[in-house]
Scaffold this active site. Structure first.
Site, PDB file in Angstrom:
ATOM      1  CB  THR B 176       4.515  -6.504  10.112  1.00 45.07           C
ATOM      2  OG1 THR B 176       3.706  -5.473  10.449  1.00 45.07           O
ATOM      3  CG2 THR B 176       4.127  -7.568  10.660  1.00 45.07           C
ATOM      4  CG  ASP B 178       1.278  -2.666  11.229  1.00 47.29           C
ATOM      5  OD1 ASP B 178       1.478  -1.567  11.687  1.00 47.29           O
ATOM      6  OD2 ASP B 178       0.985  -2.918   9.978  1.00 47.29           O
ATOM      7  NE  ARG B 224      -3.864   0.266   6.950  1.00 50.21           N
ATOM      8  CZ  ARG B 224      -3.733   1.100   5.964  1.00 50.21           C
ATOM      9  NH1 ARG B 224      -4.743   1.620   5.649  1.00 50.21           N
ATOM     10  NH2 ARG B 224      -2.742   1.616   5.644  1.00 50.21           N
ATOM     11  CD  GLU B 279      -1.885   4.364  10.423  1.00 51.47           C
ATOM     12  OE1 GLU B 279      -1.336   5.336   9.916  1.00 51.47           O
ATOM     13  OE2 GLU B 279      -1.808   3.173  10.181  1.00 51.47           O
ATOM     14  CG  LEU B 334      10.956  10.089  11.314  1.00 49.40           C
ATOM     15  CD1 LEU B 334      10.899  11.592  12.110  1.00 49.40           C
ATOM     16  CD2 LEU B 334      12.359   9.688  10.973  1.00 49.40           C
ATOM     17  CD  GLN B 335       4.592   5.105  13.799  1.00 51.90           C
ATOM     18  OE1 GLN B 335       3.872   4.669  14.627  1.00 51.90           O
ATOM     19  NE2 GLN B 335       4.057   6.285  13.093  1.00 51.90           N
TER      20      GLN B 335
END
Lengths: 444, 444
Positions: B176, B178, B224, B279, B334-335
């Protein structure tokens, strides 16, 4: 050039440019040697590109090789010049490594401006000030790296130099990701932006393919009036990529309903629908699509509206109408400053137009812009030439309508063939500790 | 493993795993040779990363080296598996070049899904179906490359296998961008996303520096609930870059007024103010910042809201309050899919966790996820280990509050030191005709 200036006696001995001695008989009062410097100055203007500094490197290195004494750089273009914000380039670019870093550093090393010179008539004070500064720094040639608005600067300065009979030469060096300069086959900066757009579009298409549900991606691409950059999205289509489904250029009016209908039709047979749109698409009644939604308006000093929000508006419409997931992706500033993905063809040509401008000025040319002339597309061969800047300034070159498909939803193979050579090969950044290394003027 | 199965007579001759023959006396009716296949299956789930296919390559190559008969791939994760959307990996990855391309192709090669398995109790039919398919394909080990939600799938399948006493092994392979998986030092995919974010931030800062007027850039970054990715923007600060001025992670509440005041203060002394925001930043009353503006809401099948518009909202506020130019830049998809700028450390580790999962399963392990264990940061040394998936699934690892500065507007050096080794070195894509080449399952 060395002049033995003799005053108060009977002769002046002058060494002309070609090395011959020219002797004039005059009254001599005293003899002193005056060194008339052959200094040049270079500036960058308008929006940054990934390769604008390669042109700066081309100007700098060629000028030094051809015998310039000082190479000055103006900070923030003509605006900074008027404030004498001027640097000696040799103090900033000291080694071959610096020069190599400069070629690979995106965004204007000297800084840029969006200042437009006023009309000459009634504003002679501005022009006198410019020519006073040029005289103070003993400048023989002035180079301006930029797009349409920058060529307007070169045009006006040339016109004024003619008016006052100044021998200073003014040369334009083309630069713009928008590729909208007249006469030149293409502009340095465009190839790297096109390569970034094509590659990013390809990666976004791949990303969208992973899920087993319907999804629409709308990619917003720069180019307010000319669709060259948006057209570059068509290059994503290749052996390993199905490409974008719809491509909308600003050259033709955009019909929102037709767009929605086409997306709906595509969704009947495809999971992953990808649409590329120019930020500048307008409805048939000449309204920017982004103006159909709430937006904050910012107008720059050239009177250009800042565009953004087109993709978001269209993606939201799609989600509302078809109940599917949609994504709005603005390639935004990264498409013009991605030094990490440049075209070697582009970076090389950017250097060449800088060098050619210096060579031409040293040969006596003025009031011209260097243009790129494509000799052949396959194999790709391109040379430089010169063209009267009056025929280039303030003219926008758009994509020919015959290079857009008849239904206005894609581009023709001709446009693809035109762009393809310009994105070839890479010049990777110098990576230090995992990130691209840049050379920064204030940190030198 | 070959079993000579004898039925209806008087003995069974079995070749055990270690090669010894084991003979049981039974009644023999007939003798036939049955080949018990050692097949494995692998799937990918959740959001794509730039290196998720390197883990797939690690699973595939290691399984073949350790003697797997068939390596199956499930299309679109467990969702596709339930529809028997299964491919033979050897038909898709045929050559060493294919395997190399796979490592360098972003976004899940096999496709992904966001399907969450229901609780076992009351849904045994779903699990029975899964195990029936596993039996049909003679699967001995099941590998799932994914994040939190995917580890929940591995957990539930392991639990059910224990319940029905199935010998099939279930292993999780972490993935991930994240970086929010528990126990593991970091997750494959994060390093490349962090490298992209750091480099893009650096390029955007450079782009913003060119003009001689005040400008605020707000960069919106994924993540998030966990601020690891946003924190990576801090790495833009290095010898040749001043870095972002403010960095807001979602771990702390976001105060709009304080943000505006700080930007105002910065504008007093700086021209180019750059802010990185997650975000997922929320106001003190637990509202997403993007919810303060008009937005179209889309909720995915895991119940996650699609976030976007935070940067735009904040940039507009800045322009309104200070009358200066502002830019909102969403690094967006894109990231996570920028295969053109990956970390070699990341891509190597992604491969290693895939390979380690296979090795562990072949050694008899089940119900575990491979974790990365950092032995040392300087020099960076990292190994793999195994950990009970029950202790990982559905837990989100956030940035420790002590790695955020006290005023909540930046990150500490500890976070920078933690991320730095993960973005090191590059594995450039294989460039064909000026664009990164990918391997695409439907085009093989």
């Amino acid at each position: 050039m060395t002049i033995v200036e003799a005053c108060g006696g009977c002769m002046v001995i002058t060494e002309a440019c070609d090395g011959r001695m020219v002797i004039y008989a005059v009254t001599i009062y005293s003899i002193r040697e005056v060194h008339m410097a052959n200094n040049i100055i270079v500036g960058q203007s308008g929006g940054p590109t990934a390769v604008i500094n390669s042109s700066l490197a081309g100007v700098f290195e060629t000028a030094k090789e051809l015998g310039a004494d000082k190479v000055y750089g103006m900070r923030h273009g003509i605006h900074g010049f008027l404030e004498k914000n001027i640097v000696d380039m040799e103090e900033k670019i000291r080694t071959d490594l610096d020069l190599e870093l400069l070629k690979r550093t995106p965004s204007a090393f000297l800084g840029s401006c969006r200042y437009k010179l006023p009309e000459i008539e009634g504003n002679e004070d501005v022009y006198n000030k410019i020519f006073d500064i040029l005289k103070e720094y003993e400048i023989t040639a002035f180079f301006y790296i930029g797009g349409n608005d920058s060529m307007d600067t070169i045009k006006k300065l040339t016109d004024y130099s003619v008016k006052i009979n100044s021998p200073i030469r003014f040369m334009g060096v083309p630069k713009t990701i928008d590729n909208d300069l007249a006469v030149t086959d293409h502009t340095p900066g465009f190839g790297s932006a096109a390569k970034y757009i094509a590659s990013a579009t390809k990666e976004l298409i791949r990303d969208g393919l992973v899920y087993d549900f319907k999804q629409v991606t709308v990619i917003e691409i720069m180019g307010r009036n000319a669709g060259w950059l948006t057209g570059a999205a068509a290059l994503a289509k290749c052996e390993d990529c199905e490409g974008a489904d719809l491509i909308y250029l600003p050259e033709l009016p955009f019909h929102v309903d037709d767009f929605l209908a086409r997306v709906g039709k595509l969704l009947e047979t495809k999971k992953n629908v990808v649409v590329a749109v120019s930020e500048g698409i307008k409805t048939p009644d000449d309204k920017y699509v982004f103006e159909l939604t709430d937006h904050t308006e910012y107008v720059d000093s050239f009177g250009h509206k800042q565009l953004s929000g087109t993709a978001k508006y269209l993606a939201d419409l799609v989600s509302e109408k078809y109940g599917c997931k949609s994504r709005a992706i603005e390639l935004s500033t990264l498409q013009r400053c991605a030094g990490h993905l440049t075209s070697r063809v582009d970076i090389t040509e950017a250097y060449q137009v800088g060098g050619s401008a210096v060579k031409a000025a040293f040969d006596g040319d003025t009031g011209k812009m260097v243009i790129l002339k494509r000799v052949s597309s396959e194999p790709y061969i391109c040379t430089t030439d010169l063209y009267d800047v009056h025929m280039i300034a303030n003219i926008e070159k758009k994509v020919p309508l015959e290079w857009i498909t008849e239904d206005g939803t894609n581009v023709s193979q001709q446009l693809v063939n035109y762009i393809k050579p310009l994105i070839q090969a890479e010049l990777t950044p110098i990576m230090i500790k995992g990130q691209p290394r840049h050379i920064v003027i204030d940190m030198v």
